[in-house]
Design a protein around this motif. Structure first.
Motif, PDB file in Angstrom:
ATOM      1  N   LEU A 161       0.853  -1.182   0.000  1.00 26.76           N
ATOM      2  CA  LEU A 161       0.000   0.000   0.000  1.00 26.76           C
ATOM      3  C   LEU A 161       0.889   1.232   0.000  1.00 26.76           C
ATOM      4  N   LEU A 162       0.756   2.050  -1.041  1.00 29.95           N
ATOM      5  CA  LEU A 162       1.535   3.274  -1.116  1.00 29.95           C
ATOM      6  C   LEU A 162       0.731   4.453  -0.602  1.00 29.95           C
ATOM      7  N   GLU A 163      -0.525   4.536  -1.027  1.00 36.47           N
ATOM      8  CA  GLU A 163      -1.384   5.627  -0.588  1.00 36.47           C
ATOM      9  C   GLU A 163      -2.819   5.146  -0.563  1.00 36.47           C
ATOM     10  N   SER A 164      -3.508   5.465   0.503  1.00 37.82           N
ATOM     11  CA  SER A 164      -4.890   4.993   0.633  1.00 37.82           C
ATOM     12  C   SER A 164      -5.841   5.925  -0.087  1.00 37.82           C
ATOM     13  N   ALA A 165      -6.970   5.355  -0.496  1.00 34.64           N
ATOM     14  CA  ALA A 165      -8.024   6.142  -1.143  1.00 34.64           C
ATOM     15  C   ALA A 165      -8.722   6.980  -0.085  1.00 34.64           C
TER      16      ALA A 165
END
Length: 166
Positions: A161-165
């Motif tokens: 996971l790089l960036e969450s929505a």
């Protein structure tokens, strides 16, 4: 990484430059707010003020490590560093869960780094999660990501996971 190899100063300098390129090409976050833009912000953007699109020069084997061609030797050693980087660094980015406590599940729209051990050097495929597949307990074990024109189901252990929505 060197083992019993004897390298010249030029080979060592070339390997260090390749390693620097690998480290500075790693993704930090997304570059733009556009959800269709999959190019990540990297340290190269900050250092060079541009993306470094250095493509891997080829496939090198163990026979190249002891040959007389020093450039092939340095490329083989850079490949060895890349494979160790994937095995030792990427697992640190993945959140290890024993599923004994509730943790954040992957959601549709999350920006993920797809782990691909067989991919070429310095390729960091970023994708958006299109669909999640929770199990009977509500824990997401698989997600769908779009790679090119195709959609693949990937287990979450092969994603970082790089960036969450939002």
């Amino acid at each position: 990484m060197l083992g019993e190899q004897v390298v010249t100063d030029e080979v060592l300098h070339t390997v260090m430059a390749e390693v620097e390129s690998i480290l500075n090409s790693r993704p930090l976050t997304k570059l733009s707010p556009d959800p269709r833009d999959e190019e990540p912000l990297t340290p190269n953007h900050l250092l060079l003020l541009r993306v470094n699109k250095a493509l891997p020069p080829g496939v090198f084997g163990i026979t190249d490590s002891y040959g007389r061609r020093r450039w092939k030797q340095s490329q083989y050693m850079a490949d060895q560093f890349w494979h160790r980087w994937l095995k030792e660094y990427l697992p640190l980015l993945q959140l290890r869960q024993k599923w004994t406590q509730p943790h954040r599940n992957f959601k549709v729209g999350d920006l993920v780094l797809v782990v691909n051990e067989n991919g070429p050097r310095c390729q960091w495929p970023l994708r958006r999660v299109l669909e999640v597949y929770p199990d009977k307990e509500g824990l997401v074990r698989q997600v769908e990501v779009k790679v090119g024109d195709k959609i693949f189901k990937r287990p979450i252990v092969k994603l970082c996971l790089l960036e969450s929505a939002l």
